[in-house]
Design a protein around this motif. Structure first.
Motif, PDB file in Angstrom:
ATOM      1  N   ILE A 111       0.874  -1.173   0.000  1.00 41.31           N
ATOM      2  CA  ILE A 111       0.000   0.000   0.000  1.00 41.31           C
ATOM      3  C   ILE A 111       0.913   1.226   0.000  1.00 41.31           C
ATOM      4  CG2 ILE A 111      -1.876   1.225   1.132  1.00 41.31           C
ATOM      5  CD1 ILE A 111      -2.675  -1.535   0.194  1.00 41.31           C
ATOM      6  N   GLY A 135      -3.894   4.568   1.608  1.00 39.61           N
ATOM      7  CA  GLY A 135      -4.473   3.697   2.616  1.00 39.61           C
ATOM      8  C   GLY A 135      -5.943   3.410   2.415  1.00 39.61           C
ATOM      9  N   LEU A 151      -6.948  -0.073   1.072  1.00 37.82           N
ATOM     10  CA  LEU A 151      -6.439  -1.237   1.792  1.00 37.82           C
ATOM     11  C   LEU A 151      -7.364  -2.436   1.716  1.00 37.82           C
ATOM     12  CD1 LEU A 151      -4.295  -2.472   3.664  1.00 37.82           C
ATOM     13  CD2 LEU A 151      -5.539  -1.506   5.593  1.00 37.82           C
ATOM     14  N   ILE A 163      -6.359  -6.655   1.219  1.00 39.60           N
ATOM     15  CA  ILE A 163      -6.140  -7.598   2.320  1.00 39.60           C
ATOM     16  C   ILE A 163      -7.133  -8.748   2.267  1.00 39.60           C
ATOM     17  CG2 ILE A 163      -4.941  -6.022   3.856  1.00 39.60           C
ATOM     18  CD1 ILE A 163      -7.587  -5.514   5.321  1.00 39.60           C
ATOM     19  N   VAL A 175       1.330  -6.434   5.529  1.00 39.49           N
ATOM     20  CA  VAL A 175       1.223  -5.293   4.627  1.00 39.49           C
ATOM     21  C   VAL A 175       2.512  -4.481   4.672  1.00 39.49           C
ATOM     22  CG1 VAL A 175       0.054  -3.079   4.231  1.00 39.49           C
ATOM     23  CG2 VAL A 175      -1.284  -5.116   4.802  1.00 39.49           C
ATOM     24  N   ALA A 219       3.542  -0.936   4.066  1.00 42.55           N
ATOM     25  CA  ALA A 219       2.881   0.370   3.959  1.00 42.55           C
ATOM     26  C   ALA A 219       3.939   1.442   3.754  1.00 42.55           C
ATOM     27  CB  ALA A 219       2.071   0.660   5.214  1.00 42.55           C
ATOM     28  N   THR A 276      -0.183   6.718   5.584  1.00 41.50           N
ATOM     29  CA  THR A 276      -0.606   5.411   5.077  1.00 41.50           C
ATOM     30  C   THR A 276      -0.289   4.323   6.092  1.00 41.50           C
ATOM     31  OG1 THR A 276      -0.238   6.126   2.804  1.00 41.50           O
ATOM     32  CG2 THR A 276      -0.356   3.765   3.183  1.00 41.50           C
ATOM     33  N   THR A 277       0.890   4.395   6.698  1.00 37.25           N
ATOM     34  CA  THR A 277       1.262   3.415   7.718  1.00 37.25           C
ATOM     35  C   THR A 277       0.312   3.487   8.903  1.00 37.25           C
ATOM     36  OG1 THR A 277       3.599   3.386   7.069  1.00 37.25           O
ATOM     37  CG2 THR A 277       3.089   2.760   9.339  1.00 37.25           C
ATOM     38  N   CYS A 329      -3.060   1.972   7.770  1.00 40.30           N
ATOM     39  CA  CYS A 329      -2.947   0.518   7.622  1.00 40.30           C
ATOM     40  C   CYS A 329      -2.801  -0.156   8.982  1.00 40.30           C
ATOM     41  CB  CYS A 329      -1.751   0.173   6.734  1.00 40.30           C
ATOM     42  SG  CYS A 329      -1.966   0.590   4.988  1.00 40.30           S
ATOM     43  N   CYS A 341      -5.549  -2.775  10.159  1.00 39.85           N
ATOM     44  CA  CYS A 341      -5.043  -4.140  10.244  1.00 39.85           C
ATOM     45  C   CYS A 341      -4.935  -4.644  11.676  1.00 39.85           C
ATOM     46  CB  CYS A 341      -3.687  -4.239   9.551  1.00 39.85           C
ATOM     47  SG  CYS A 341      -3.782  -4.096   7.752  1.00 39.85           S
ATOM     48  N   VAL A 346       1.966  -5.087  10.040  1.00 44.89           N
ATOM     49  CA  VAL A 346       2.360  -4.077   9.051  1.00 44.89           C
ATOM     50  C   VAL A 346       3.858  -3.832   9.145  1.00 44.89           C
ATOM     51  CG1 VAL A 346       2.162  -1.605   8.473  1.00 44.89           C
ATOM     52  CG2 VAL A 346       0.112  -2.944   8.993  1.00 44.89           C
TER      53      VAL A 346
END
Length: 347
Positions: free
Chosen positions: A230, A234, A237, A241, A248, A250, A255-256, A259, A263, A270
């Protein structure tokens, strides 16, 4: 109970997090409940309510329905909630909008009068009739209901910080240009253009945090399988998944964060690559096995794309994939989140 059952379309996580969705289901007994929005889906899954999640925006979901339907929303303020309802109504031919932040049932543009009255009666909310403003200069987009100082998104990418209640954007000469109300983030605009110039009429535009509460922890997902990538998007996502994903990759601070939040409940770890320009758009949370690294010199874009291009994205085990990835990045990153070795949560 509504005399002729209707479909309830819920937008955003706030209606779930504040308990509005469950209360309205009990009061109104809708025929079915559809959920629009990425973080709304996360909150919906955490709630365990009997709902169906979609990947579409509310106006698209509502336009595709036959029979009676209404929108449920909880804006960050009553005014921003009203503005959101007006935006959705402007894409439809009439709308019944239940705005929980102000305890109001809006009947937009001649929407179903009987349905609006029934909902107002059953909930005790005020019934208000409004007309939406549909005129807008071609090639422009207003993001209204902003709070100065909060992040502004286009298609999930933060492009700057609001300086006024209304941000005006325009496309000109093949680029997106802030007209007013925005302190732009050049790197964000660069990311947006790299992803492709958006159609402003169809783009997902919003301001402020994408969710204000921390995620709930789920049990650990598969230990081996595909590593989904990703990169600064995001909001896509859930498309990635699917079954068989063990983790993931990221790319990007925000975005991290997104995610990691989503998640966490799914139990998917991640590996985040960041460079320290986060906009604090969501409460953090990471599943066991997650690692976030910060680039020591350079940008997360470049290093993230390098990892995606050079590492095998089919992992025998996630933990081994993370260890080998960290070895390849030794001296170029610092670990800022490390949840390796932690016990799985119990649902």
């Amino acid at each position: 109970m509504i005399s002729t059952t209707a479909t309830m379309v819920v937008h955003g996580p706030e209606a779930f997090d504040a308990g509005d969705t469950g209360r309205l289901i009990a009061l109104l007994s809708p025929r079915r409940v559809l959920v629009a929005g990425v973080m709304a889906r996360t909150a919906a899954e955490e709630s365990s309510l009997p709902v169906t999640c979609t990947d579409e925006r509310p106006s698209v979901v509502l336009a595709a329905l036959s029979g009676r339907a209404f929108l449920v929303n909880r804006g960050k303020t009553p005014e921003s909630g009203r503005i959101f309802g007006e935006l959705v109504a402007g894409r439809l031919e009439g709308l019944v909008h239940v705005e929980c932040s102000s305890r109001t049932v809006y009947r937009w543009d001649g929407g179903d009068e009987g349905l609006a009255r029934e909902i107002a009666s059953l909930t005790g909310y005020a019934l208000v009739r409004r007309e939406s403003a549909r005129a807008r200069a071609p090639g422009t987009r207003e993001v209204r209901g902003c709070l100065p100082g909060e992040a502004v998104f286009v298609n999930g990418i933060v492009i700057g910080t609001a300086t006024a209640e209304t941000v005006v954007l325009a496309t000109e000469g093949g680029i997106l240009r802030p007209v007013s109300g925005l302190d732009p983030k050049p790197h964000g605009l660069e990311k947006l253009h790299r992803a492709g110039l958006p159609d402003l009429d169809a783009a997902w535009c919003k301001s402020g945090p994408v969710r204000r509460v921390p995620p709930r922890q789920g049990g650990r997902a598969s230990r081996g399988g595909r590593v989904a990538v990703i990169d600064h998007c995001g909001h896509t996502l859930y498309r990635e998944i699917a079954e068989g994903v063990c983790g993931v990759l990221a790319v990007g601070d925000d975005t991290t964060a997104v995610c990691g939040h989503i998640c966490s409940h799914a139990g998917i770890p991640v590996f985040g690559v960041i460079d320290g320009d986060a906009d604090a758009i969501v409460e953090p949370g990471y599943a066991p096995g997650s690692v976030v690294v910060e680039v020591i010199d350079g940008r997360d874009d470049d290093l993230g794309r390098e990892v995606a291009a050079t590492r095998d994205l089919q992992a025998e085990t996630w933990d081994e994939w993370v260890e080998e990835t960290l070895r390849t990045l030794a001296g170029r990153v610092r670990v800022v989140v490390d949840r390796r070795g932690e016990e799985d949560a119990v649902r």
